[in-house]
Motif scaffolding. Structure first.
Motif, PDB file in Angstrom:
ATOM      1  N   ASP A 127       0.807  -1.220   0.000  1.00  0.00           N
ATOM      2  CA  ASP A 127       0.000   0.000   0.000  1.00  0.00           C
ATOM      3  C   ASP A 127       0.844   1.276   0.000  1.00  0.00           C
ATOM      4  O   ASP A 127       0.453   2.276  -0.602  1.00  0.00           O
ATOM      5  CB  ASP A 127      -0.957   0.006   1.193  1.00  0.00           C
ATOM      6  CG  ASP A 127      -2.057  -1.041   1.021  1.00  0.00           C
ATOM      7  OD1 ASP A 127      -2.188  -1.594  -0.077  1.00  0.00           O
ATOM      8  OD2 ASP A 127      -2.777  -1.278   2.001  1.00  0.00           O
ATOM      9  N   LEU A 143      -8.224   3.519  -2.542  1.00  0.00           N
ATOM     10  CA  LEU A 143      -7.594   2.359  -1.919  1.00  0.00           C
ATOM     11  C   LEU A 143      -8.572   1.688  -0.952  1.00  0.00           C
ATOM     12  O   LEU A 143      -8.697   0.463  -0.931  1.00  0.00           O
ATOM     13  CB  LEU A 143      -6.314   2.757  -1.177  1.00  0.00           C
ATOM     14  CG  LEU A 143      -5.081   3.002  -2.040  1.00  0.00           C
ATOM     15  CD1 LEU A 143      -3.937   3.538  -1.195  1.00  0.00           C
ATOM     16  CD2 LEU A 143      -4.665   1.751  -2.773  1.00  0.00           C
ATOM     17  N   VAL A 185      -0.159   8.830  -6.212  1.00  0.00           N
ATOM     18  CA  VAL A 185      -0.074  10.271  -5.961  1.00  0.00           C
ATOM     19  C   VAL A 185       0.912  10.914  -6.936  1.00  0.00           C
ATOM     20  O   VAL A 185       0.658  11.997  -7.470  1.00  0.00           O
ATOM     21  CB  VAL A 185       0.303  10.558  -4.485  1.00  0.00           C
ATOM     22  CG1 VAL A 185       0.645  12.021  -4.276  1.00  0.00           C
ATOM     23  CG2 VAL A 185      -0.845  10.144  -3.564  1.00  0.00           C
ATOM     24  N   ASP A 212      -6.168  -0.144   2.348  1.00  0.00           N
ATOM     25  CA  ASP A 212      -6.162   1.087   3.134  1.00  0.00           C
ATOM     26  C   ASP A 212      -4.898   1.849   2.849  1.00  0.00           C
ATOM     27  O   ASP A 212      -3.848   1.269   2.627  1.00  0.00           O
ATOM     28  CB  ASP A 212      -6.247   0.786   4.635  1.00  0.00           C
ATOM     29  CG  ASP A 212      -7.601   0.217   5.018  1.00  0.00           C
ATOM     30  OD1 ASP A 212      -8.597   0.744   4.517  1.00  0.00           O
ATOM     31  OD2 ASP A 212      -7.639  -0.759   5.791  1.00  0.00           O
ATOM     32  N   GLU A 213      -5.035   3.172   2.925  1.00  0.00           N
ATOM     33  CA  GLU A 213      -3.841   4.001   2.775  1.00  0.00           C
ATOM     34  C   GLU A 213      -2.961   3.768   4.001  1.00  0.00           C
ATOM     35  O   GLU A 213      -3.445   3.731   5.125  1.00  0.00           O
ATOM     36  CB  GLU A 213      -4.232   5.483   2.700  1.00  0.00           C
ATOM     37  CG  GLU A 213      -3.030   6.388   2.575  1.00  0.00           C
ATOM     38  CD  GLU A 213      -3.362   7.833   2.822  1.00  0.00           C
ATOM     39  OE1 GLU A 213      -2.614   8.669   2.335  1.00  0.00           O
ATOM     40  OE2 GLU A 213      -4.336   8.115   3.508  1.00  0.00           O
ATOM     41  N   THR A 259       0.407   3.900  -2.934  1.00  0.00           N
ATOM     42  CA  THR A 259       0.052   5.300  -2.642  1.00  0.00           C
ATOM     43  C   THR A 259       1.049   6.249  -3.286  1.00  0.00           C
ATOM     44  O   THR A 259       0.668   7.222  -3.948  1.00  0.00           O
ATOM     45  CB  THR A 259       0.006   5.539  -1.118  1.00  0.00           C
ATOM     46  OG1 THR A 259      -1.000   4.689  -0.565  1.00  0.00           O
ATOM     47  CG2 THR A 259      -0.321   6.987  -0.799  1.00  0.00           C
ATOM     48  N   ARG A 260       2.333   5.954  -3.126  1.00  0.00           N
ATOM     49  CA  ARG A 260       3.379   6.825  -3.678  1.00  0.00           C
ATOM     50  C   ARG A 260       3.255   6.904  -5.204  1.00  0.00           C
ATOM     51  O   ARG A 260       3.306   7.991  -5.793  1.00  0.00           O
ATOM     52  CB  ARG A 260       4.758   6.285  -3.282  1.00  0.00           C
ATOM     53  CG  ARG A 260       5.911   7.114  -3.797  1.00  0.00           C
ATOM     54  CD  ARG A 260       7.265   6.625  -3.295  1.00  0.00           C
ATOM     55  NE  ARG A 260       7.446   5.194  -3.239  1.00  0.00           N
ATOM     56  CZ  ARG A 260       7.746   4.422  -4.294  1.00  0.00           C
ATOM     57  NH1 ARG A 260       7.898   4.964  -5.485  1.00  0.00           N
ATOM     58  NH2 ARG A 260       7.899   3.124  -4.164  1.00  0.00           N
ATOM     59  N   PHE A 305      -4.035  12.988  -2.627  1.00  0.00           N
ATOM     60  CA  PHE A 305      -4.023  12.113  -1.458  1.00  0.00           C
ATOM     61  C   PHE A 305      -5.438  11.696  -1.069  1.00  0.00           C
ATOM     62  O   PHE A 305      -5.682  10.548  -0.709  1.00  0.00           O
ATOM     63  CB  PHE A 305      -3.318  12.780  -0.273  1.00  0.00           C
ATOM     64  CG  PHE A 305      -1.830  12.599  -0.300  1.00  0.00           C
ATOM     65  CD1 PHE A 305      -1.253  11.364  -0.013  1.00  0.00           C
ATOM     66  CD2 PHE A 305      -1.003  13.659  -0.629  1.00  0.00           C
ATOM     67  CE1 PHE A 305       0.121  11.188  -0.052  1.00  0.00           C
ATOM     68  CE2 PHE A 305       0.379  13.492  -0.665  1.00  0.00           C
ATOM     69  CZ  PHE A 305       0.948  12.254  -0.375  1.00  0.00           C
ATOM     70  N   VAL A 348      -6.703   9.100  -3.668  1.00  0.00           N
ATOM     71  CA  VAL A 348      -5.978   7.837  -3.531  1.00  0.00           C
ATOM     72  C   VAL A 348      -6.437   7.103  -2.271  1.00  0.00           C
ATOM     73  O   VAL A 348      -6.701   5.901  -2.305  1.00  0.00           O
ATOM     74  CB  VAL A 348      -4.445   8.067  -3.531  1.00  0.00           C
ATOM     75  CG1 VAL A 348      -3.698   6.816  -3.091  1.00  0.00           C
ATOM     76  CG2 VAL A 348      -3.985   8.509  -4.914  1.00  0.00           C
ATOM     77  N   LYS A 349      -6.565   7.820  -1.166  1.00  0.00           N
ATOM     78  CA  LYS A 349      -7.005   7.207   0.092  1.00  0.00           C
ATOM     79  C   LYS A 349      -8.392   6.580  -0.081  1.00  0.00           C
ATOM     80  O   LYS A 349      -8.624   5.430   0.301  1.00  0.00           O
ATOM     81  CB  LYS A 349      -7.035   8.257   1.201  1.00  0.00           C
ATOM     82  CG  LYS A 349      -7.514   7.723   2.529  1.00  0.00           C
ATOM     83  CD  LYS A 349      -7.513   8.805   3.590  1.00  0.00           C
ATOM     84  CE  LYS A 349      -7.995   8.249   4.916  1.00  0.00           C
ATOM     85  NZ  LYS A 349      -7.962   9.252   5.967  1.00  0.00           N
TER      86      LYS A 349
END
Length: 162
Positions: A121, A150, A129, A156-157, A125-126, A143, A146-147
């Motif tokens: 995750d 996910l 974003v 989950d972020e 995320t990286r 962010f 994406v959160k």
């Protein structure tokens, strides 16, 4: 000859006045002839930077869909590079609905998320974003989207402090 150059350039797609002026300069058309011809083309409506900007934004912006789906910031930079006046660009960009922009970001994340099923995750995320940032989306929106995406996909972020 200069008139033919302009007509040939306008055949494929709309172009800004600056792009056409650059093409004439590249072909060594004298400045006074180029300016007179560009003014005439603008007068009869063959060159219209505002219409060009609208077309550019609709094809590459949030409403255009696809992998392009650039945010206002990226579109603004592209229009500036194309020589569109800042005020004209601002007028056209102000017509973009923020909800459409967010929806486009969500679609981009969903599409990219499919290829990130094998990464953790934090990495996902990286990458997500980063992808949105390269397309001109602000970090707050990136962010948040994406959160949420996910979480919606059962992931989950990660806590950035872990």
């Amino acid at each position: 000859m200069a008139r033919t150059i302009l007509l040939d350039q306008l055949t494929g797609r709309a172009r800004s006045r600056k792009e056409l002026g650059d093409k004439l300069a590249q072909r060594e058309v004298p400045d006074e002839i180029a300016t007179a011809l560009l003014d005439r083309f603008e007068e009869v409506g063959l060159i219209d930077d505002e219409a060009f900007a609208r077309l550019w934004v609709s094809s590459r912006g949030a409403g255009g869909g696809g992998s392009k789906s650039l945010a206002r910031r990226a579109l603004s930079q592209e229009l500036r590079r194309k020589g569109v006046d800042d005020e004209v660009a601002r007028t056209v960009l102000d017509e973009i609905d923020p909800d459409d922009e967010e929806q486009a970001a969500r679609e981009l994340v969903r599409k990219k998320l499919r290829s990130l099923s094998r990464v953790d995750d934090v990495t996902a995320t990286r990458r997500l974003v980063g992808m949105l940032a390269r397309k001109g989306y602000g970090s707050g929106l990136a962010f948040s989207v994406v959160k949420q995406e996910l979480a919606a996909s059962g992931r989950d972020e990660p806590d950035p402090l872990d």
